[in-house]
Write an enzyme that holds these catalytic residues in place. Structure first.
Site, PDB file in Angstrom:
ATOM      1  N   CYS A  89       0.827  -1.207   0.000  1.00 31.74           N
ATOM      2  CA  CYS A  89       0.000   0.000   0.000  1.00 31.74           C
ATOM      3  C   CYS A  89       0.864   1.262   0.000  1.00 31.74           C
ATOM      4  CB  CYS A  89      -0.986  -0.043   1.156  1.00 31.74           C
ATOM      5  SG  CYS A  89      -2.432   1.013   0.884  1.00 31.74           S
TER       6      CYS A  89
ATOM      7  N   HIS B  55      -3.934  -5.852   1.807  1.00 33.04           N
ATOM      8  CA  HIS B  55      -3.806  -5.968   3.248  1.00 33.04           C
ATOM      9  C   HIS B  55      -4.393  -7.308   3.684  1.00 33.04           C
ATOM     10  CE1 HIS B  55      -2.536  -1.854   3.674  1.00 33.04           C
ATOM     11  NE2 HIS B  55      -3.601  -1.409   3.036  1.00 33.04           N
TER      12      HIS B  55
END
Length: 237
Positions: A96, A195
């Site tokens: 990310c 994630h």
């Protein structure tokens, strides 16, 4: 592995800035899957006030909010240790915010372009639609990982340059903001928006990182990681 040690040296970069989404899980799973195969591990946590050692084997970067991301990128560029490690062939796994800042450029909270670390040929900015929810993607077959699953929560859009290739092709979700690809790979540098954390949910990705550093590894008996992986795929598709 690192010439300076017989142990696999796993370096977790800036847990004080880039660990918004339980990213320590990536460290724990990578270490555990190495140790189950008899591979000795040295775990190094590098906070943002510390220099990044260039002698590691696998470097892990996690997610973070806009301001910590900017600070992390500035410090990594000024420090230079991560770039030196990548240049000598170390493995980097970035998630990310970490994924964006290892690229050539990324956008701040007003989408102004800022320079990244420059070890992955991607350029990121802010998209119109936020990607939130479960994502499923099929990894490039040559990497031998198969289908991956995760949770995405980002407004980033990422374009992949000619020196990198997509990590995977989206089955469900947003990914790099084109709805077609997710993540990027260049040599032994791998970035993703997934994630969950990514490695507990996808033990095949953890094993890919280990193969990159130690060569062939024996298979493990299926355990909770594989069960979690299948449960998430079944729940989403």
């Amino acid at each position: 592995m690192s010439d300076s040690s017989s142990a696999l040296r796993i370096v977790w970069i800036y847990p004080d800035l880039l660990s918004t989404y339980g990213d320590k899980g990536n460290v724990l799973v990578l270490r555990r899957r190495a140790e189950l195969r008899g591979i000795p591990v040295e775990e190094v946590h590098v906070h943002s006030s510390d220099p990044v050692p260039a002698e590691g084997d696998i470097y892990l970067l996690g997610g973070g909010e806009d301001r910590p991301q900017i600070l992390a990128a500035e410090r990594l560029r000024a420090d230079g240790g991560l770039k030196r490690a990548a240049e000598r062939g170390a493995c980097v796994f970035a998630v990310c915010a970490g994924y964006q800042i290892v690229g050539e450029s990324y956008g701040d909270d007003d989408d102004n372009p800022l320079p990244g670390v420059g070890i992955l040929d991607i350029r990121s900015g802010r998209g119109q639609v936020r990607g939130v929810g479960e994502i499923v993607a099929d990894v490039e077959p040559s990497l031998g990982v198969g289908r991956i699953t995760g949770f995405e929560n980002h407004q980033g859009r990422t374009a992949i340059g000619p020196s990198a290739t997509p990590l995977s092709h989206v089955v469900k979700g947003v990914g790099n903001d084109d709805g077609q690809t997710e993540g990027a790979v260049q040599g032994q540098i791998l970035g993703t928006y997934l994630h969950g954390p990514a490695l507990p949910r996808n033990p095949g990705l953890a094993d890919l990182l280990l193969r990159w550093r130690v060569g062939q590894i024996p298979p493990l008996e299926p355990s909770w990681g594989e069960r979690l992986h299948e449960e998430r795929l079944t729940a989403v598709l």
